[in-house]
Motif scaffolding. Structure first.
Motif: not given
Ligand code: GDG
Length: 504
Positions: A117, A188, A221, A303, A308, A338, A379-380, A385, A402-406, A410
């Protein structure tokens, strides 16, 4: 990018696979059984990716191989670790892999999360490649490959789709066991360039590349990550023939194709969540409380992870309020942080540091009617959210890598009122995928502070124009389009392989 003359869509999956089954392989499982207060309960791990892959699996009659992490997982599976899912309406098989706490410590927390990582995110001071953890990572990857091979059966022509960096050695191990299978993998997280990748001790570095070269197709990505991978192969495995232009590695009798497939979210789902009556009510409350009389509401959601850029974000806010007292009271920052991977000391320390820094900033600038930062360190629920994203005037994503950042996507999907500005780190995959965000460099604290100020001052018509464009683009690139893109590329690569094998 792959271009198909006859694009396949998710609806065509059974047709496209023909008599082949899809075997999905990931570290996390889609359904976890736990001992709860009222007996055994089923939990769905949060996260967009698992929830997008589950509908895909429901369409076939395949198998999902994953770590059985729930406290009641063994009680609900058969002697081979198999359980039919979804539990209420079984459509496919979940094959669970059992890991001891020592396996979890070495394979997952140490090698995957404390070596691969940080290496892939180019954060050298967190990089700890332990030899014992590497040995266990190998072993656990072999166990995953054994389970996939067993599910597929002798002479199988099934398709295996491996997810992520926990399982880099599975493709080569699986190819040895089942050479007739078509194997592909989605990575990812970022892939670093050779100068950085070389920090991995020699034997491990080449073994990982060889593991990944067990794939027929390897998906990243962005094109940047795909090219970094090819450059690492070129430099560390000089005997291999890397075709940068054709984005492939030639390995004697076969090719490994590499490509860019930017992941997305279930846009409609987020739009609906953010437009629900309860989201609207919560959003109105948030705005009344924190964004009235010209004050703005800014948010960030992550997270708690050192990739981040949360400390950088806090330093930039501190600097902005110090230099521009007139901006105090102008914005309230809501930070959803979170807890994650708290078993790893660096993560626990970061949680504590974030809480302490927020306390310090609030103590410095707070007034009787204004608290600068609200920290939600738990966690929310997803609907809350979405309400938070919708209510916000600004969303800041300050990832160091960050690979993408979802979260960025969102936020865009939830912005029905088109008032929000997206301030996005240029070191995210999302920055290469989204047009209309304001890009920032989180290492440059001065610049980040200025960026936040500029975003707060952005006129409404510019905000609207940018957000409208980003929303329109996002609707054309959802997680289902991503899935279609990957499946299409897999079927093209599969056809090319079949044609080559027929010629031999
Ligand atoms: C990896 C790669 C790539 C966060 N806190 C809460 C919550 N979250 C959800 C967000 C989002 C997800 O977690 C985080 O996604 P990210 O893309 O920002 O980051 P990683 O977890 O590091 O994911 C990343 C991803 O894989 C997909 O390929 O984009 O680059 O590192 O969905 O909303 N969701 C809820 N409560 C929270 O408190 N419900």
């Amino acid at each position: 990018m792959f271009v198909a003359s006859n694009p396949v869509t998710m609806r065509d999956l059974p047709y496209q696979l023909g008599d082949r089954r899809l075997i999905l392989v990931s570290n996390r499982e889609p359904y976890e059984h736990v001992h709860g207060a009222h007996g055994i309960e089923v939990r769905r791990p949060p996260g967009g990716v698992v929830s997008a892959l589950d509908p895909l699996m429901r369409r076939g009659r395949g198998v999902w191989v994953a770590w059985g992490s729930g406290s009641a997982d063994r009680d609900t599976a058969d002697e081979r670790g198999r359980v039919a899912v979804p539990p209420e309406d079984p459509r496919y098989t979940l094959r669970r892999i059992w890991l001891s706490s020592d396996d979890v410590d070495c394979y997952y927390e140490s090698f995957a999360n404390s070596a691969l990582w940080p290496l892939c995110h180019m954060l050298a001071h967190h990089f700890e490649p332990r030899t014992d953890a590497w040995e266990r990572y190998r072993e656990v990857n072999e166990r995953f490959a054994d389970a996939v091979a067993e599910e597929a059966g002798e002479k199988s022509r099934d398709v295996a789709w491996v997810q992520d960096y926990h399982l880099a050695l599975v493709p080569a191990a699986l190819r040895e066991r089942r050479p007739g299978m078509f194997i592909h993998q989605f990575w990812h997280i970022p892939f670093p360039p050779p100068d950085f990748y070389r920090l991995m001790p020699g034997g491990m570095a080449t073994a990982l590349l060889r593991g990944l070269l067990g794939n027929d197709l390897l998906e990243f990505h962005t094109e940047r990550y795909a090219r970094n991978f090819l450059a690492c192969v070129g430099e560390l495995l000089p005997d291999l023939d890397v075709d940068m232009e054709g984005m492939r590695v030639r390995l004697g009798d076969r090719d490994v194709k590499v490509g860019a497939f930017p992941i997305s979210i279930d846009v409609e789902h987020f739009e609906k969540l953010a437009d629900d009556a309860s989201a609207w009510t919560l959003g109105a409350k948030l705005r009344q409380r924190y964004a009235s009389n010209g004050r703005q509401l800014a948010v960030s959601v992550d997270r708690v992870d050192y990739t981040k850029g949360i400390p950088q974000r806090l330093r930039a806010l501190d600097l902005m309020w110090k230099r521009h007292p007139e901006l105090r009271k102008c914005v309230t920052f809501l930070i959803v942080a979170t807890p994650s991977r708290s078993g790893i000391p660096a993560y626990k320390k970061l949680e504590d540091d974030v809480a302490e820094t927020v306390r310090g900033i609030n103590a410095r600038y707070r007034t009787p009617d204004w608290t600068p930062i609200l920290l939600i360190a738990e966690n929310v629920a997803a609907d809350r959210l979405a309400a938070i994203y919708r209510a916000a005037d600004l969303c800041l994503v300050s990832s160091l890598q960050d690979g993408m950042n979802l979260v960025a996507k969102e936020f865009i999907a939830s912005q029905h009122d088109e008032r929000g500005v997206l301030l996005l780190s240029r070191f995210t995959g999302a920055a290469e995928d989204i047009e209309g965000a304001m890009l920032v460099n989180p290492f440059n604290i001065d610049g980040l502070a200025d960026g936040i100020r500029t975003a707060l001052e952005m006129p409404q018509d510019e905000r609207k124009a940018r957000m409208r464009r980003m929303r329109a683009d996002l609707r054309r690139a959802t997680i289902f389009d991503w899935l279609d893109g990957v499946m299409n590329a897999a079927s093209i690569t599969q056809a090319a392989r079949a044609a080559r094998e027929a010629r031999v």
